[in-house]
Design a protein around this motif. Sequence first.
Motif, short mmCIF file in Angstrom:
data_model
loop_
_atom_site.label_atom_id
_atom_site.label_comp_id
_atom_site.label_asym_id
_atom_site.label_seq_id
_atom_site.Cartn_x
_atom_site.Cartn_y
_atom_site.Cartn_z
N ASP A 16 0.60 -1.39 0.12
CA ASP A 16 0.25 0.13 -0.14
C ASP A 16 0.79 1.21 -0.04
OD1 ASP A 16 0.76 -0.69 2.28
OD2 ASP A 16 -0.98 -0.14 3.54
N THR A 20 0.45 4.10 -3.06
CA THR A 20 0.10 5.35 -2.66
C THR A 20 1.27 6.24 -3.12
OG1 THR A 20 -0.86 4.79 -0.67
CG2 THR A 20 -0.18 6.99 -0.67
N ILE A 93 -7.09 12.17 0.84
CA ILE A 93 -7.04 11.09 0.79
C ILE A 93 -6.37 10.36 1.80
CG2 ILE A 93 -6.51 8.78 -0.93
CD1 ILE A 93 -6.41 11.13 -3.15
N THR A 95 -5.57 6.42 3.84
CA THR A 95 -5.14 5.12 3.39
C THR A 95 -5.14 4.03 4.48
OG1 THR A 95 -2.94 5.73 3.82
CG2 THR A 95 -3.22 6.22 1.66
N LYS A 116 -9.34 5.89 0.91
CA LYS A 116 -8.58 4.68 0.08
C LYS A 116 -8.35 3.55 0.96
CE LYS A 116 -6.74 2.89 -3.77
NZ LYS A 116 -6.71 1.58 -3.42
N TRP A 118 -7.88 -0.95 1.29
CA TRP A 118 -7.23 -2.29 0.91
C TRP A 118 -7.80 -3.46 1.42
CZ3 TRP A 118 -4.21 2.15 0.75
CH2 TRP A 118 -3.63 2.38 -0.53
N VAL A 138 -12.72 4.44 -1.82
CA VAL A 138 -12.14 3.93 -3.09
C VAL A 138 -11.37 2.71 -2.47
CG1 VAL A 138 -10.51 4.22 -4.99
CG2 VAL A 138 -11.92 6.20 -4.16
N THR A 139 -11.77 1.58 -3.47
CA THR A 139 -11.04 0.33 -3.26
C THR A 139 -10.16 -0.03 -4.57
OG1 THR A 139 -12.65 -1.06 -4.27
CG2 THR A 139 -13.01 -0.78 -1.83
N ALA A 140 -9.31 -0.88 -4.28
CA ALA A 140 -8.51 -1.20 -5.58
C ALA A 140 -8.68 -2.41 -6.54
CB ALA A 140 -6.83 -1.72 -5.09
N CYS A 160 -14.35 1.98 -7.46
CA CYS A 160 -12.96 0.86 -7.69
C CYS A 160 -11.90 1.59 -8.79
CB CYS A 160 -13.44 -0.37 -8.01
SG CYS A 160 -11.86 -1.38 -8.52
N ASP A 163 -4.90 0.08 -8.28
CA ASP A 163 -3.58 0.73 -7.89
C ASP A 163 -2.69 1.25 -9.00
OD1 ASP A 163 -4.07 0.86 -5.07
OD2 ASP A 163 -3.44 -1.35 -5.06
N TRP A 347 -8.52 8.88 -11.01
CA TRP A 347 -8.74 9.49 -9.77
C TRP A 347 -9.14 11.20 -10.10
CZ3 TRP A 347 -8.72 8.73 -4.43
CH2 TRP A 347 -8.34 7.48 -4.33
#
Length: 356
Positions: A16, A20, A93, A95, A116, A118, A138-140, A160, A163, A347
Amino acid sequence: MKVSLIMPSAYGMRGDVRATLSLASALAARHEVEVISVRRQKEKPFFPVGSDVAMRDVVDVRPGVRHLLPRGQVRTEVALWRMLRALKCDVLITTRPGLGVQAARHAPRELLKIAKVWSRPTVPGPVKRFYPRLNAVVTATETAQGEWARLLDGGPVVHCVQDALPAGPWPRSRMDNRIVAAGGRWVPAKAYDRLIRAFAIVAGKRPDWRLRLYGGGPEERRLRALVRELNLHNHVYFMGTTPDLAGEFAKASIVANTSFGEDQAMAVLEAMACGVPVVAFEGTKGPTEFVATGYNGVLVPESEADPGLFAAALLALIDDERRRRSLAAGARDTAMRHAPGEVAEQWEKLITDLRH
């Protein structure tokens, strides 16, 4: 537009963190971007950061740094609260779920606040309570998107966005080295012991092939003992940590992933960017989202007890160079979807839509 990305530490070796910092570097091409690290424990980040990205820390815990307040969680929480209350940017944002909760509680109301994420939160109560104050989550991956949408039923919309890989150019494997590689933190969830046991079978049948393990962590002693127990000291090599994992993957012809459960799969994407097919277990959420058998790699039915299935998948690729090269082409095509410029545009579109 000024974008602030906040993370627990920008200095660690985690997927992550890699994702990022890659996103921050990509956004900095057109915007003012800063990365806020709650804790700073090293002089420089492990992964490269774009020169246009501003870095700042909430608490500096490097040896020798003096502070007015004693060290501890309370000091960190107070400093984080003060920083969030005074934050001046257009978009924030976060994380980690905990940082999303703190941003929802303390960041200025006029900021656009996006979490964001995970993995699912270990303590969902505060997330369910405070995340409705955020503008979006927001997911990956699409799987994680569905899980968070169910968790936040009636809360902010869950989007979604994949990454971002670091900017290229990426080295390309020649696919002629007899090397299987794996990279990441050496922790129980990564299940490197499963890979070592599977490779013992491979080494018995194809002794000219080698396994290289990149990374570091608390499992190192146990994994080294397993290598000695299986008499694999001439076949399995512990390569240590490297900020250039892609350069090392480009020396391999296969990359293996034996993780349990959720996995951010950044190492999988980096391998694909180098044109290396990936062998992973089915059911591992990260790899399953990206690995397609027959296109860019092989998914092996999950089996904790029997390493033979994973070994068989490795041997099948080892013995079929033509298939490896075909999968390598698919791997590079998959990685192109994670190019930093393309992800940054997604984004930007999301932010624009949320502001109108």
